[in-house]
Design an enzyme around this catalytic site. Structure first.
Site, PDB file in Angstrom:
ATOM      1  N   GLU A 176     -11.775  14.390   7.805  1.00 28.47           N
ATOM      2  CA  GLU A 176     -11.731  13.247   8.465  1.00 28.47           C
ATOM      3  C   GLU A 176     -12.023  13.769  10.002  1.00 28.47           C
ATOM      4  O   GLU A 176     -11.933  15.177  10.229  1.00 28.47           O
ATOM      5  CB  GLU A 176     -10.317  12.705   8.616  1.00 28.47           C
ATOM      6  CG  GLU A 176      -9.964  11.597   9.262  1.00 28.47           C
ATOM      7  CD  GLU A 176     -10.632  10.581   9.450  1.00 28.47           C
ATOM      8  OE1 GLU A 176     -11.924  10.455   9.662  1.00 28.47           O
ATOM      9  OE2 GLU A 176      -9.939   9.375   9.504  1.00 28.47           O
ATOM     10  N   ASP A 177     -12.487  13.072  10.605  1.00 32.99           N
ATOM     11  CA  ASP A 177     -12.713  13.380  12.305  1.00 32.99           C
ATOM     12  C   ASP A 177     -11.370  13.790  13.087  1.00 32.99           C
ATOM     13  O   ASP A 177     -11.100  14.756  13.826  1.00 32.99           O
ATOM     14  CB  ASP A 177     -13.537  12.605  12.930  1.00 32.99           C
ATOM     15  CG  ASP A 177     -13.000  11.075  13.134  1.00 32.99           C
ATOM     16  OD1 ASP A 177     -12.067  10.960  12.652  1.00 32.99           O
ATOM     17  OD2 ASP A 177     -13.796  10.171  13.361  1.00 32.99           O
ATOM     18  N   ASP A 216      -4.749  10.230  14.470  1.00 23.83           N
ATOM     19  CA  ASP A 216      -4.150   9.493  15.702  1.00 23.83           C
ATOM     20  C   ASP A 216      -2.695   9.277  15.182  1.00 23.83           C
ATOM     21  O   ASP A 216      -1.932   9.802  15.013  1.00 23.83           O
ATOM     22  CB  ASP A 216      -5.057   8.461  16.008  1.00 23.83           C
ATOM     23  CG  ASP A 216      -4.764   7.715  17.525  1.00 23.83           C
ATOM     24  OD1 ASP A 216      -4.047   8.468  18.286  1.00 23.83           O
ATOM     25  OD2 ASP A 216      -5.354   6.569  17.730  1.00 23.83           O
ATOM     26  N   PHE A 253      -8.546   9.822  24.746  1.00 20.64           N
ATOM     27  CA  PHE A 253      -9.543   9.478  23.696  1.00 20.64           C
ATOM     28  C   PHE A 253     -10.938  10.400  23.901  1.00 20.64           C
ATOM     29  O   PHE A 253     -11.633  10.458  24.923  1.00 20.64           O
ATOM     30  CB  PHE A 253      -9.787   7.957  24.172  1.00 20.64           C
ATOM     31  CG  PHE A 253     -10.704   7.234  23.062  1.00 20.64           C
ATOM     32  CD1 PHE A 253      -9.894   6.581  22.105  1.00 20.64           C
ATOM     33  CD2 PHE A 253     -12.072   7.257  23.147  1.00 20.64           C
ATOM     34  CE1 PHE A 253     -10.662   6.290  20.911  1.00 20.64           C
ATOM     35  CE2 PHE A 253     -12.784   6.692  22.240  1.00 20.64           C
ATOM     36  CZ  PHE A 253     -12.210   6.200  20.827  1.00 20.64           C
ATOM     37  N   ARG A 266     -21.868   9.530  19.563  1.00 19.88           N
ATOM     38  CA  ARG A 266     -21.575  10.330  18.118  1.00 19.88           C
ATOM     39  C   ARG A 266     -22.489  11.631  18.172  1.00 19.88           C
ATOM     40  O   ARG A 266     -22.024  12.563  17.543  1.00 19.88           O
ATOM     41  CB  ARG A 266     -21.778   9.569  16.902  1.00 19.88           C
ATOM     42  CG  ARG A 266     -20.849   8.429  16.773  1.00 19.88           C
ATOM     43  CD  ARG A 266     -21.087   7.864  15.183  1.00 19.88           C
ATOM     44  NE  ARG A 266     -20.454   6.690  15.066  1.00 19.88           N
ATOM     45  CZ  ARG A 266     -19.166   6.258  14.882  1.00 19.88           C
ATOM     46  NH1 ARG A 266     -18.512   7.353  14.790  1.00 19.88           N
ATOM     47  NH2 ARG A 266     -18.612   5.143  14.583  1.00 19.88           N
TER      48      ARG A 266
END
Ligand code: 5GP
Ligand code: MG
Length: 182
Positions: free
Chosen positions: A107-108, A111, A160, A173
């Protein structure tokens, strides 16, 4: 709109391409060593689209594991806002054939933890042999559910970020570095 790929742009770079390479190599080494010590020589990597596509591509090329298979699933909770909706949608998961397999979910970023908690629960329902989770970035200050990854590239503060696969409204991206969205 400012060109974020412009090397002279004044964006604060949180992770440069070199930083990212170092992190990926370190994480790949941890995973490879663990697999070796557990006698695992086949790994089924599940890349969580879209955000993890760049990280997963870099990571699998550094893993020292004889047999690697790659699957893609999609997860979305954000829509086009930068605040998590907590409402996680998973796609392509029903097509997985992973009974008895050794799984590495890639996963990136973690959060609130909602996405990976829901995803790992669903993956485990297929009765794989082992399930491990790797995330490039982790924002533990934002966690709203109890979830920890087995491998984390870097812990970051509550900001963010975009780049290296991570988007804002489907943009950025493609940035080769990671920056804080202003
Ligand atoms: P969670 O379910 O853990 O709240 O959210 C996980 C997903 O939210 C990540 O896979 C990613 O798509 C998105 N996300 C969380 N934090 C960030 C961030 O700082 N930047 C970007 N671009 N996406 C984020
Ligand atoms: Mg994501």
């Amino acid at each position: 709109m400012r060109d974020m790929k412009d090397k002279n742009s004044k964006n604060k770079i949180l992770f440069s391409e070199t930083d990212i390479k170092d992190i990926v190599c370190r994480v790949a080494d941890e995973i490879s060593q663990d697999c070796k010590s557990m006698g695992i020589n086949s790994l089924n990597v599940i890349c969580v689209l879209k955000g993890a596509f760049v990280f997963a591509a870099d990571l699998v090329r550094q893993l020292e594991i004889p047999n690697i298979n790659i699957e893609f699933i999609s997860a979305s909770s954000y829509g086009s806002s930068d605040v998590s909706s907590g409402n996680v949608k998973l796609g392509c998961i029903d097509n997985l054939s992973i009974f008895g397999e050794n799984i590495l979910i890639v996963e990136d970023i973690i959060d609130t933890g909602n996405t990976l908690k829901k995803l790992t629960e669903q993956i485990k329902s297929f009765e794989p042999n082992t399930v491990r989770v790797c995330a490039m970035f982790d924002k533990p200050d934002r966690r709203s559910v109890d979830f920890d990854a087995d491998y984390v590239g870097s812990v970051i503060p509550d900001e963010f970020i975009v780049g290296y696969g991570l988007d804002y409204a489907e943009m950025y991206r493609d940035l080769p570095y990671v920056t804080v969205l202003k």
